[in-house]
Write a protein that holds these residues in place. Structure first.
Motif, PDB file in Angstrom:
ATOM      1  N   LYS A 216     -22.409   6.827  10.743  1.00 18.75           N
ATOM      2  CA  LYS A 216     -21.078   6.434  10.290  1.00 18.75           C
ATOM      3  C   LYS A 216     -20.346   7.660   9.751  1.00 18.75           C
ATOM      4  N   ILE A 217     -19.057   7.718  10.018  1.00 21.61           N
ATOM      5  CA  ILE A 217     -18.250   8.812   9.476  1.00 21.61           C
ATOM      6  C   ILE A 217     -16.975   8.237   8.873  1.00 21.61           C
ATOM      7  N   GLY A 218     -16.618   8.751   7.710  1.00 20.57           N
ATOM      8  CA  GLY A 218     -15.450   8.242   7.010  1.00 20.57           C
ATOM      9  C   GLY A 218     -14.733   9.355   6.274  1.00 20.57           C
ATOM     10  N   ILE A 219     -14.021   8.956   5.248  1.00 21.01           N
ATOM     11  CA  ILE A 219     -13.259   9.882   4.422  1.00 21.01           C
ATOM     12  C   ILE A 219     -13.313   9.364   2.994  1.00 21.01           C
ATOM     13  N   ILE A 220     -13.185  10.276   2.032  1.00 22.82           N
ATOM     14  CA  ILE A 220     -13.160   9.908   0.615  1.00 22.82           C
ATOM     15  C   ILE A 220     -11.732  10.075   0.109  1.00 22.82           C
ATOM     16  N   LEU A 221     -11.108   8.992  -0.332  1.00 20.40           N
ATOM     17  CA  LEU A 221      -9.725   9.042  -0.812  1.00 20.40           C
ATOM     18  C   LEU A 221      -9.649   8.612  -2.271  1.00 20.40           C
ATOM     19  N   ASN A 222      -8.875   9.373  -3.053  1.00 18.75           N
ATOM     20  CA  ASN A 222      -8.624   8.951  -4.424  1.00 18.75           C
ATOM     21  C   ASN A 222      -7.448   7.974  -4.407  1.00 18.75           C
ATOM     22  N   VAL A 223      -7.792   6.709  -4.463  1.00 17.04           N
ATOM     23  CA  VAL A 223      -6.791   5.648  -4.385  1.00 17.04           C
ATOM     24  C   VAL A 223      -6.370   5.294  -5.814  1.00 17.04           C
ATOM     25  N   THR A 224      -5.121   5.591  -6.125  1.00 15.65           N
ATOM     26  CA  THR A 224      -4.597   5.362  -7.471  1.00 15.65           C
ATOM     27  C   THR A 224      -3.607   4.211  -7.401  1.00 15.65           C
ATOM     28  N   PRO A 225      -3.994   2.998  -7.780  1.00 15.38           N
ATOM     29  CA  PRO A 225      -3.094   1.855  -7.620  1.00 15.38           C
ATOM     30  C   PRO A 225      -1.805   2.071  -8.403  1.00 15.38           C
ATOM     31  N   THR A 226      -0.704   1.750  -7.761  1.00 16.13           N
ATOM     32  CA  THR A 226       0.610   2.015  -8.339  1.00 16.13           C
ATOM     33  C   THR A 226       1.240   0.706  -8.793  1.00 16.13           C
ATOM     34  N   TYR A 227       1.604   0.646 -10.067  1.00 23.12           N
ATOM     35  CA  TYR A 227       2.149  -0.568 -10.658  1.00 23.12           C
ATOM     36  C   TYR A 227       3.596  -0.331 -11.100  1.00 23.12           C
ATOM     37  N   PRO A 228       4.508  -1.224 -10.703  1.00 23.63           N
ATOM     38  CA  PRO A 228       5.881  -1.093 -11.193  1.00 23.63           C
ATOM     39  C   PRO A 228       5.970  -1.509 -12.660  1.00 23.63           C
ATOM     40  N   ARG A 229       6.891  -0.901 -13.377  1.00 21.23           N
ATOM     41  CA  ARG A 229       7.122  -1.278 -14.783  1.00 21.23           C
ATOM     42  C   ARG A 229       7.391  -2.775 -14.890  1.00 21.23           C
ATOM     43  N   ASP A 230       8.211  -3.292 -14.009  1.00 24.09           N
ATOM     44  CA  ASP A 230       8.564  -4.716 -14.011  1.00 24.09           C
ATOM     45  C   ASP A 230       8.466  -5.209 -12.575  1.00 24.09           C
ATOM     46  N   LYS A 231       7.466  -6.024 -12.298  1.00 27.54           N
ATOM     47  CA  LYS A 231       7.257  -6.493 -10.920  1.00 27.54           C
ATOM     48  C   LYS A 231       8.361  -7.423 -10.443  1.00 27.54           C
ATOM     49  N   ASN A 232       9.224  -7.860 -11.366  1.00 28.97           N
ATOM     50  CA  ASN A 232      10.357  -8.715 -10.989  1.00 28.97           C
ATOM     51  C   ASN A 232      11.650  -7.923 -10.819  1.00 28.97           C
ATOM     52  N   ASN A 233      11.572  -6.617 -11.021  1.00 28.78           N
ATOM     53  CA  ASN A 233      12.739  -5.748 -10.864  1.00 28.78           C
ATOM     54  C   ASN A 233      12.640  -5.055  -9.504  1.00 28.78           C
ATOM     55  N   PRO A 234      13.523  -5.377  -8.565  1.00 21.41           N
ATOM     56  CA  PRO A 234      13.417  -4.806  -7.205  1.00 21.41           C
ATOM     57  C   PRO A 234      13.433  -3.279  -7.186  1.00 21.41           C
ATOM     58  N   GLU A 235      14.182  -2.667  -8.087  1.00 21.98           N
ATOM     59  CA  GLU A 235      14.252  -1.209  -8.097  1.00 21.98           C
ATOM     60  C   GLU A 235      12.940  -0.590  -8.568  1.00 21.98           C
ATOM     61  N   ASP A 236      12.320  -1.209  -9.549  1.00 22.81           N
ATOM     62  CA  ASP A 236      10.997  -0.736  -9.982  1.00 22.81           C
ATOM     63  C   ASP A 236       9.968  -0.912  -8.873  1.00 22.81           C
ATOM     64  N   VAL A 237      10.026  -2.041  -8.192  1.00 17.70           N
ATOM     65  CA  VAL A 237       9.082  -2.315  -7.103  1.00 17.70           C
ATOM     66  C   VAL A 237       9.274  -1.304  -5.977  1.00 17.70           C
ATOM     67  N   LYS A 238      10.525  -0.992  -5.646  1.00 13.57           N
ATOM     68  CA  LYS A 238      10.797  -0.012  -4.600  1.00 13.57           C
ATOM     69  C   LYS A 238      10.271   1.367  -4.993  1.00 13.57           C
ATOM     70  N   ALA A 239      10.494   1.749  -6.253  1.00 14.55           N
ATOM     71  CA  ALA A 239      10.012   3.052  -6.732  1.00 14.55           C
ATOM     72  C   ALA A 239       8.492   3.129  -6.634  1.00 14.55           C
ATOM     73  N   ALA A 240       7.822   2.039  -7.009  1.00 16.90           N
ATOM     74  CA  ALA A 240       6.361   2.014  -6.945  1.00 16.90           C
ATOM     75  C   ALA A 240       5.877   2.116  -5.499  1.00 16.90           C
ATOM     76  N   SER A 241       6.603   1.472  -4.590  1.00 23.44           N
ATOM     77  CA  SER A 241       6.220   1.517  -3.175  1.00 23.44           C
ATOM     78  C   SER A 241       6.350   2.935  -2.625  1.00 23.44           C
ATOM     79  N   ILE A 242       7.384   3.647  -3.032  1.00 25.17           N
ATOM     80  CA  ILE A 242       7.561   5.025  -2.562  1.00 25.17           C
ATOM     81  C   ILE A 242       6.457   5.920  -3.117  1.00 25.17           C
ATOM     82  N   ALA A 243       6.140   5.772  -4.398  1.00 22.34           N
ATOM     83  CA  ALA A 243       5.047   6.555  -4.979  1.00 22.34           C
ATOM     84  C   ALA A 243       3.738   6.265  -4.260  1.00 22.34           C
TER      85      ALA A 243
END
Length: 465
Positions: A216-243
Motif C-alpha cells: 500500500k502507498i499513501g500520503i501523510i497530511l496534516n488535516v487541520t479542521p476549519t471552523y467558522p466563528r458563526d456557522k450561521n453566518n454565510p460570510e464566516d462559512v465562506k471564509a472557513a471554506s476558503i481557508a
C-alpha cells in the motif's frame, strides 16, 4: 465505567522521521540537506543552537530504540528514509552505508513484531537540489521519483506501507509563505508551484510503486479542521471554506480524488498564479491516487470573515487576504506550543473523510502534545510523570473511537512521537516523546509514565474510564 475497544489488528505505535532522530556521525556518508546547511549558516535561529547533528543519536541507538518500542507496546512505527543519507547529492551514487543501516533497521523492526511504515520525504531536501530550485524545479520531481524507485527496489520486499510525503503543505507554507522553513521566502506564486510539484511528484511515485510493488502507498497530511466563528453566518462559512481549500483540500483532493478543488483553482486563476504544468501532469495526478491516508492532527483552525476589505497587493498576496483568524474565548490551550487542544477535531476529520472522501482507509499518523521543561515532573525514581500526555491521548481516542463506531475506516493511531526528538528550529524546546532523551548523556533514554500507559493501551487494544 466506559470501555473503549478498538478494531482487531489496530495499529498502535508512533511516528518520527530520519532527519529528526538519526543525527550525523563521522564517515556515515550522509550528504547535506537544507537543515544541515541552514544550521551552519544561522545557528542562532535554532533553539539553544542545537542542530540536526544532535538528533537523538538514533543512527547508533536504533537497536535499543526498537527494544523500547516493544516495551511501550508498538506493533507499528513510522519513520522516513533520509534522502540526503541514501543519495547524498539527491541524484547519482547511493550511499551503501545508508543501505546497510536502513536494511538493518527494517529487519530489526520486523524481527520484533513491529510493522514498518516508511515515508519518503520529510522536509529534508538535499542541498544540491535546493541550489537548483528545490521543489520549484521539475528536476527535483525527476530526482524524487528516482529516490522513490530506489527505496522501493531496496526495501520494498519487506516494507508494505509506504508514504510519499509527510505534510507536503509545510514546504510550501513554511518555505514560501510564513518563513519558518528554508529558504524563508514570502511568495505565494512560488508556494503554489511548490505545492503543485509536490502533488505531481507524489502521483508519479505512486505510479512507479503500483507498477512494481504489491503493498500500500499513501500520503501523510496534516488535516487541520476549519471552523467558522458563526456557522450561521454565510460570510464566516465562506471564509472557513476558503481557508480549508488552501490548507486542507489543496492536498486531500488531488491525493484522493485526483483533482484540485475548484474554488481554490478559481482563486489561483484570479491571482494569475496557475503553476507551470502540462495536460499530461494533470492526467498523472488523476490516475495515481493513494491507497491509504495518514492524518496528522494537532489543533483546529478557527476562522471568520475579513473585518476589513481584502488587502492584497500585486506583489505579496497571502491566503489571509481571504479570511481572518478567530480567537475563540475559553478555548483549552497547550501553553508551551501555543496550540488549542480540541479533542473533537479528530472525530470531525474522520467523519469528513468518511462522507467526502469515500471512507478511504486511513489512520491517525500523528497526534501529540509538546511540553517544555518536562524535567519538572521527574519523580524520585527518575521517571517523568506526564499525566497530561496520558489525558491528551485518552481525550482524542474517545472521539476517535466514536468515529470508528459510526463507520469511519480508521485502522490505527500513531502518537507523535516515540522519543523526544529534534524539531526543526525548535530543536528540543518542546518534548513529545513516550521516551525521554538526555542529550547531555549521548542520548540516554528513559521511559516516561506515558510509555507504560501506551503499553497497556496496545496490550488491551483500548482503555477503560
Amino acid at each position: 465505567m466506559t470501555v473503549y475497544r478498538f478494531p482487531k489488528d489496530f495499529f498502535w505505535g508512533s511516528a518520527s522521521s530520519g532527519p529528526q532522530t538519526e543525527g550525523r556521525f563521522n564517515n556515515d556518508g550522509k550528504g547535506d540537506n537544507i537543515w544541515d546547511y541552514w544550521y551552519r549558516q544561522e545557528p542562532d535561529k535554532f533553539f539553544n543552537q542545537v542542530g540536526p547533528d544532535k538528533a537523538s543519536y538514533g543512527y547508533i541507538h536504533y537497536k535499543e530504540d526498537i527494544q523500547l518500542m516493544k516495551k511501550t507496546g508498538h506493533n507499528s512505527f513510522r519513520t522516513s528514509i533520509q534522502w540526503s543519507r541514501l543519495i547524498p547529492d539527491g541524484v547519482g551514487s547511493i550511499n551503501q552505508k545508508a543501505v546497510a543501516f536502513y536494511n538493518d533497521f527494517i529487519d530489526e523492526l520486523i524481527a520484533n513484531g513491529i510493522e514498518p511504515f516508511i515515508n519518503l520525504y520529510h522536509f529534508d531536501m538535499p542541498v544540491a537540489l535546493q541550489e537548483e530550485g528545490g521543489w520549484l524545479s521539475r528536476k527535483t520531481i525527476d530526482a524524487y521519483v528516482y529516490f522513490a524507485q530506489t527505496c522501493f527496489q531496496l526495501f520494498g520486499d519487506r516494507v508494505k506501507y509506504w508514504f510519499t510525503h509527510n505534510e507536503p503543505i509545510v514546504p510550501a507554507e513554511g518555505g514560501y509563505l510564513y518563513q519558518f522553513h528554508y529558504p524563508n521566502e514570502q511568495n505565494l506564486k512560488h508556494a503554489v508551484q511548490v505545492a503543485f510539484n509536490e502533488a505531481l511528484a507524489s502521483a508519479r511515485a505512486i505510479e512507479k510503486y503500483h507498477q512494481t510493488q504489491d503493498g500500500k502507498i499513501g500520503i501523510i497530511l496534516n488535516v487541520t479542521p476549519t471552523y467558522p466563528r458563526d456557522k450561521n453566518n454565510p460570510e464566516d462559512v465562506k471564509a472557513a471554506s476558503i481557508a480549508d481549500a488552501f490548507f486542507n483540500r489543496s492536498f486531500l483532493d488531488p491525493a484522493i480524488k485526483g483533482q484540485f478543488p475548484k474554488d481554490l483553482v478559481t482563486i489561483i486563476k484570479e491571482l494569475d498564479m496557475i503553476p507551470h504544468h502540462t495536460a499530461a501532469d494533470l492526467e498523472v495526478i488523476s490516475k495515481n491516487t493513494i491507497d491509504f491516508l495518514g492524518v496528522n492532527y494537532y489543533q483546529p483552525r478557527r476562522v471568520q470573515a475579513k473585518e476589513k476589505a481584502i488587502g492584497k497587493t500585486a506583489n505579496q498576496p497571502m491566503p489571509e487576504d481571504y479570511f481572518d483568524y478567530y480567537d475563540m474565548p475559553g478555548k483549552k490551550m497547550n501553553p508551551y506550543r501555543g496550540w488549542e487542544i480540541y479533542e473533537k477535531g479528530i472525530y470531525d476529520i474522520m467523519i469528513t473523510i468518511r462522507d467526502d472522501y469515500g471512507n478511504i482507509p486511513c489512520f491517525i499518523s500523528e497526534n501529540g502534545m509538546g511540553v517544555e521543561g518536562e524535567e519538572r515532573y521527574v519523580n524520585k525514581d527518575g521517571q517523568i510523570e506526564d499525566d497530561y500526555r496520558i489525558e491528551f491521548i485518552k481525550g482524542h481516542l474517545r472521539y476517535l473511537h466514536q468515529a470508528i463506531e459510526e463507520g469511519a475506516n480508521c485502522l490505527g493511531y500513531h502518537l507523535w512521537t516515540f522519543m523526544d526528538n529534534w524539531s526543526w528550529t525548535n530543536a528540543y524546546k518542546n518534548r513529545y516523546g513516550l521516551i525521554a532523551v538526555n542529550l547531555d548523556k549521548q542520548g540516554e533514554r528513559t521511559i516516561k509514565k506515558s510509555g507504560y500507559f501506551f503499553k497497556e493501551l496496545s496490550k488491551y487494544n483500548g482503555f477503560e474510564d
